[in-house]
Design a protein around this motif. Structure first.
Motif, PDB file in Angstrom:
ATOM      1  N   CYS A 110      -7.648  22.175   6.589  1.00 10.70           N
ATOM      2  CA  CYS A 110      -7.139  20.741   6.210  1.00 10.70           C
ATOM      3  C   CYS A 110      -6.189  20.196   7.254  1.00 10.70           C
ATOM      4  O   CYS A 110      -5.794  19.215   7.240  1.00 10.70           O
ATOM      5  N   ALA A 111      -6.111  21.201   8.478  1.00 10.61           N
ATOM      6  CA  ALA A 111      -5.221  20.535   9.816  1.00 10.61           C
ATOM      7  C   ALA A 111      -6.639  19.171  10.475  1.00 10.61           C
ATOM      8  O   ALA A 111      -6.351  18.709  11.638  1.00 10.61           O
ATOM      9  N   SER A 112      -8.489  19.930  10.618  1.00 11.48           N
ATOM     10  CA  SER A 112      -8.520  18.677  10.992  1.00 11.48           C
ATOM     11  C   SER A 112      -9.914  18.061   9.848  1.00 11.48           C
ATOM     12  O   SER A 112      -9.557  16.528  10.681  1.00 11.48           O
ATOM     13  N   PHE A 113      -9.694  18.215   8.846  1.00  7.13           N
ATOM     14  CA  PHE A 113      -9.644  16.886   7.839  1.00  7.13           C
ATOM     15  C   PHE A 113      -8.775  17.613   6.400  1.00  7.13           C
ATOM     16  O   PHE A 113      -8.769  17.464   6.336  1.00  7.13           O
ATOM     17  N   SER A 114      -8.619  15.880   5.296  1.00  6.17           N
ATOM     18  CA  SER A 114      -8.055  15.086   4.666  1.00  6.17           C
ATOM     19  C   SER A 114      -8.412  15.394   3.708  1.00  6.17           C
ATOM     20  O   SER A 114      -8.175  15.245   2.151  1.00  6.17           O
ATOM     21  N   LEU A 162     -12.105  14.842  -9.125  1.00  3.08           N
ATOM     22  CA  LEU A 162     -11.610  14.487  -7.873  1.00  3.08           C
ATOM     23  C   LEU A 162     -10.675  15.960  -8.115  1.00  3.08           C
ATOM     24  O   LEU A 162      -9.252  15.381  -8.863  1.00  3.08           O
ATOM     25  N   TYR A 163      -9.930  16.338  -7.333  1.00  2.00           N
ATOM     26  CA  TYR A 163      -8.710  17.597  -6.732  1.00  2.00           C
ATOM     27  C   TYR A 163      -8.259  16.979  -5.816  1.00  2.00           C
ATOM     28  O   TYR A 163      -8.883  16.836  -4.632  1.00  2.00           O
ATOM     29  N   GLU A 164      -7.084  17.049  -6.001  1.00  2.00           N
ATOM     30  CA  GLU A 164      -5.898  15.931  -5.100  1.00  2.00           C
ATOM     31  C   GLU A 164      -4.655  17.508  -5.022  1.00  2.00           C
ATOM     32  O   GLU A 164      -4.496  18.057  -6.775  1.00  2.00           O
ATOM     33  N   PHE A 165      -4.790  17.773  -3.679  1.00  2.00           N
ATOM     34  CA  PHE A 165      -3.511  18.783  -3.651  1.00  2.00           C
ATOM     35  C   PHE A 165      -2.468  18.247  -2.591  1.00  2.00           C
ATOM     36  O   PHE A 165      -2.723  17.294  -1.801  1.00  2.00           O
ATOM     37  N   LYS A 166      -0.961  18.080  -2.600  1.00  2.00           N
ATOM     38  CA  LYS A 166      -0.086  18.220  -1.947  1.00  2.00           C
ATOM     39  C   LYS A 166       1.389  19.446  -1.429  1.00  2.00           C
ATOM     40  O   LYS A 166       1.529  20.138  -2.689  1.00  2.00           O
ATOM     41  N   ARG A 167       1.403  19.341  -0.452  1.00  2.00           N
ATOM     42  CA  ARG A 167       2.004  21.047  -0.572  1.00  2.00           C
ATOM     43  C   ARG A 167       3.917  20.382  -0.404  1.00  2.00           C
ATOM     44  O   ARG A 167       4.143  19.716   0.499  1.00  2.00           O
ATOM     45  N   ILE A 168       4.432  20.921  -1.078  1.00  2.00           N
ATOM     46  CA  ILE A 168       6.220  20.374  -0.973  1.00  2.00           C
ATOM     47  C   ILE A 168       7.101  21.439  -1.355  1.00  2.00           C
ATOM     48  O   ILE A 168       6.459  22.521  -2.532  1.00  2.00           O
ATOM     49  N   GLY A 169       7.754  22.053  -0.400  1.00  2.00           N
ATOM     50  CA  GLY A 169       8.276  23.243  -0.834  1.00  2.00           C
ATOM     51  C   GLY A 169       7.421  24.104  -0.473  1.00  2.00           C
ATOM     52  O   GLY A 169       8.005  25.392  -1.161  1.00  2.00           O
ATOM     53  N   GLY A 170       6.331  24.306   0.449  1.00  2.00           N
ATOM     54  CA  GLY A 170       5.927  25.671   0.395  1.00  2.00           C
ATOM     55  C   GLY A 170       5.264  26.053  -1.585  1.00  2.00           C
ATOM     56  O   GLY A 170       3.768  26.746  -1.087  1.00  2.00           O
ATOM     57  N   ILE A 171       4.774  24.905  -1.447  1.00  2.00           N
ATOM     58  CA  ILE A 171       4.073  25.195  -3.530  1.00  2.00           C
ATOM     59  C   ILE A 171       2.569  23.641  -3.308  1.00  2.00           C
ATOM     60  O   ILE A 171       3.167  22.912  -2.890  1.00  2.00           O
ATOM     61  N   PHE A 230       0.774  -1.319   0.095  1.00  2.00           N
ATOM     62  CA  PHE A 230      -0.185  -0.035  -0.635  1.00  2.00           C
ATOM     63  C   PHE A 230       0.723   0.969   0.063  1.00  2.00           C
ATOM     64  O   PHE A 230       1.960   1.002   0.488  1.00  2.00           O
ATOM     65  N   ASN A 231       0.373   2.614  -0.726  1.00  2.00           N
ATOM     66  CA  ASN A 231       1.088   3.949  -0.481  1.00  2.00           C
ATOM     67  C   ASN A 231       0.479   4.177   0.380  1.00  2.00           C
ATOM     68  O   ASN A 231       1.003   5.507   1.420  1.00  2.00           O
ATOM     69  N   GLU A 232      -0.617   3.855   0.605  1.00  2.00           N
ATOM     70  CA  GLU A 232      -2.456   4.845   1.509  1.00  2.00           C
ATOM     71  C   GLU A 232      -2.818   3.452   2.072  1.00  2.00           C
ATOM     72  O   GLU A 232      -2.954   2.326   1.045  1.00  2.00           O
ATOM     73  N   ILE A 233      -2.683   3.463   3.164  1.00  2.00           N
ATOM     74  CA  ILE A 233      -3.478   2.009   4.136  1.00  2.00           C
ATOM     75  C   ILE A 233      -4.509   3.203   4.996  1.00  2.00           C
ATOM     76  O   ILE A 233      -4.315   2.992   6.061  1.00  2.00           O
ATOM     77  N   PRO A 234      -5.364   3.799   4.999  1.00  2.00           N
ATOM     78  CA  PRO A 234      -7.096   3.337   5.757  1.00  2.00           C
ATOM     79  C   PRO A 234      -7.618   3.204   5.693  1.00  2.00           C
ATOM     80  O   PRO A 234      -9.362   2.613   5.412  1.00  2.00           O
ATOM     81  N   GLY A 235      -7.054   1.766   5.224  1.00  2.00           N
ATOM     82  CA  GLY A 235      -9.000   0.736   5.245  1.00  2.00           C
ATOM     83  C   GLY A 235      -8.316  -0.661   6.810  1.00  2.00           C
ATOM     84  O   GLY A 235      -7.577  -0.520   8.079  1.00  2.00           O
ATOM     85  N   THR A 236      -9.351  -1.783   6.768  1.00  2.00           N
ATOM     86  CA  THR A 236      -8.436  -2.676   8.412  1.00  2.00           C
ATOM     87  C   THR A 236      -8.367  -3.406   7.519  1.00  2.00           C
ATOM     88  O   THR A 236      -9.199  -4.298   6.331  1.00  2.00           O
ATOM     89  N   GLN A 247       1.900  17.752   3.182  1.00  2.00           N
ATOM     90  CA  GLN A 247       0.051  16.935   3.568  1.00  2.00           C
ATOM     91  C   GLN A 247      -0.370  17.173   2.401  1.00  2.00           C
ATOM     92  O   GLN A 247       0.082  17.579   1.512  1.00  2.00           O
ATOM     93  N   GLU A 248      -1.563  15.799   2.178  1.00  2.00           N
ATOM     94  CA  GLU A 248      -2.271  15.688   1.032  1.00  2.00           C
ATOM     95  C   GLU A 248      -3.353  15.866   1.431  1.00  2.00           C
ATOM     96  O   GLU A 248      -4.360  14.949   2.536  1.00  2.00           O
ATOM     97  N   VAL A 249      -4.049  16.331   0.373  1.00  2.00           N
ATOM     98  CA  VAL A 249      -5.773  16.358   0.934  1.00  2.00           C
ATOM     99  C   VAL A 249      -6.968  16.191  -0.513  1.00  2.00           C
ATOM    100  O   VAL A 249      -5.911  16.329  -1.619  1.00  2.00           O
TER     101      VAL A 249
END
Length: 517
Positions: A433-437, A498-507, A354-360, A457-459
């Motif tokens: 984004c501090a409360s939800f992603s 579906l829009y996806e965002f990730k902050r890298i180096g302030g961008i 998994f690259n991400e694992i938000p499951g059981t 962080q990715e949202v």
């Protein structure tokens, strides 16, 4: 008696009239002209049939001796034999379309049919019975024999109307080789290089040249570059069946596609393919079987588009392979509403990760799922709800031990913050984004601000269109969009963006997956 006039050698006027209101004769430097009395046009002249080669000829003579010798063409040899005596005459020539040749009728010929050297050379008309005279005899037509027309010697004829000795010369034309190939020459500065253009087609082919300058490919192979030495153009390597999802790289080889593409929405069990983003409708439970024979480094993803996986989980079936540190064949259950996971395959480990694992995680033989593990369990796995809560409160350094080995929430279970799946209305909105992603919103013209988006962080934001066109203004940082342009939202009703965002180096790196559904 008519008057006669004798003129002296000193000459008369250049133009004179014959009789009152009669025709006129005008002398030119190279000819004599007969004119009407008003000199507006030429006058007809009646003459006798010619008796010598340099005599003038009449229209009747031309018609009878030239024009009537050419009859209308016929389609076949059978049609030629059927021409009636009233429609043919001695020396008449007829073109036979199917044979692409000419036959001339000889009124006196008694040649036998068939001719010993050519069965079609001599043809007897249907109304004539040998040995009575009258034969159609094959003759050389001007489209087939250029020698006589050009005054060339026999055997020195050439399709381009030139001497054979002139072909392939500097001012000549291309020649033909022994296998009907067309010779094309080029002077490289020191000598003439002859290339041959020849067809090896086994059926009729049509080739269209481009309407602009270009270079035709040869049978030389395409050579890739290693980043140091340039490659060479040519024929690309032939793809095999296993290359179905690959693309041709500048290295000269078929490489794995590293981009995911959306499937249609799946409402029943489905076997995923490499590099698919499987869109799942969780109105009922769905089993997604992972590709049975993946290649190294391939990816795929699963997305719950109906936000109901907590009620109807998505089950990942790895077949004979394993997922993460699980055993071969052990399943994973994704039970969070709107869940999105991506996986990569490692050929070295021979398993999916998994690259991400938000499951059981649920093994084939259940060993328990705990909502409140203390960190030293060896027969239970933490539930997705517990993992999400721990990360949301930044308590992410607790080591978790279970029957599958040592796991760290911080390093292995990179789960996003809790999800805000309440469908917010259209209009301006600030996403905390501090409360939800993960967020959901109704489509409509709005300014959307990303607030408190942390480094790395990715949202994601899922927008549901209502059927009308709208514009979104993005705020909260410096956005860099994949494709270098801000995407236009999908206006069609019941479609998802579906829009996806990730902050890298302030961008903020942003990507949109449009027109889902």
């Amino acid at each position: 008696m008519s008057k006669e006039f004798n003129f002296s050698l000193s000459g008369i006027a250049r133009i004179f009239q014959i009789g009152k209101s009669g025709k006129k004769i005008r002398s030119q430097s190279d000819s004599i002209e007969f004119l009407n009395s008003d000199e507006t046009d030429f006058s007809p002249i009646k003459i006798a049939d010619p008796t010598e080669e340099d005599h003038a000829v009449t229209y009747r003579w031309v018609k009878e001796n030239l024009l009537l010798n050419w009859g209308p063409p016929v389609g076949t040899i059978t049609d030629l034999r059927s021409i009636l005596p009233t429609d043919r005459r001695d020396k008449q020539i007829r073109y036979v379309e199917d044979e692409k040749g000419y036959w001339q009728f000889d009124f006196e010929s008694i040649l036998p049919e068939p001719d010993p050297t050519d069965s079609k050379r001599v043809l007897v008309p249907n109304d004539i019975t040998p040995p009575s005279p009258g034969r159609w005899i094959w003759t050389r037509g001007r489209t087939e024999r250029h020698t006589d027309l050009l005054g060339l010697e026999i055997g020195d004829d050439h399709p381009q109307y030139q001497l054979r000795s002139e072909k392939e010369s500097e001012n000549g034309y291309a020649g033909l080789d022994g296998a009907r190939g067309l010779k094309i020459q080029n002077n490289d500065g020191s000598s003439w290089i002859t290339s041959i253009l020849r067809s090896i087609a086994t059926e009729t082919r049509e080739w269209l040249l481009p309407n602009k300058n270009g270079t035709l490919a040869t049978d030389d192979n395409f050579i890739g570059t290693d980043g140091l030495t340039p490659g060479a153009k040519g024929l690309v390597p032939q793809p095999v069946t296993a290359d179905i999802e690959k693309f041709l790289s500048a290295k000269g080889t078929w490489e794995e596609n590293r981009l995911l593409y959306n499937t249609d929405i799946k409402t029943a069990d489905y076997t995923a393919k490499q590099y698919e983003r499987v869109l799942v409708d969780t109105s009922s439970p769905v089993i997604i079987t992972l590709p049975p024979s993946p290649t190294d480094g391939v990816m795929l993803a699963i997305l719950d588009v109906s936000n109901n996986a907590s009620t109807n989980p998505i089950v990942l079936e790895p077949g004979s392979l394993a997922i993460n540190d699980g055993l071969a064949g052990e399943e994973w259950t994704l039970d969070m509403d709107g869940i999105y996971v991506s996986l990569s395959f490692s050929a070295v480990a021979n398993k999916w990760f998994f690259n991400e694992i938000p499951g059981t995680f649920v093994p084939l033989t259940p060993i328990g799922v705990l909502n409140s593990p203390v960190g030293n369990e060896t027969t239970s796995a933490p539930s997705v709800n517990w993992v999400s809560t721990r990360l949301a409160t930044k308590q992410n350094s607790l080591p978790i031990t279970n029957a599958l080995g040592q796991l760290s929430v911080e390093s292995e279970l990179r789960v996003s913050k809790p999800t805000d799946y309440n469908l917010s209305p259209a209009g301006d909105e600030t996403l905390d984004c501090a409360s939800f992603s993960n967020f959901r919103k109704t489509g409509g013209t709005a300014t959307i601000t990303l607030s408190n988006l942390g480094e790395g962080q990715e949202v994601s934001l899922l927008i549901e269109s209502t059927g009308s066109a709208y514009v979104i203004t993005w705020d909260g940082g410096t956005f860099k969009w994949v494709g270098s342009s801000i995407p236009t939202p999908t206006p069609s009703a019941s479609k998802l963006d579906l829009y996806e965002f990730k902050r890298i180096g302030g961008i903020i790196i942003a990507e949109a997956k449009l027109n889902i559904g």
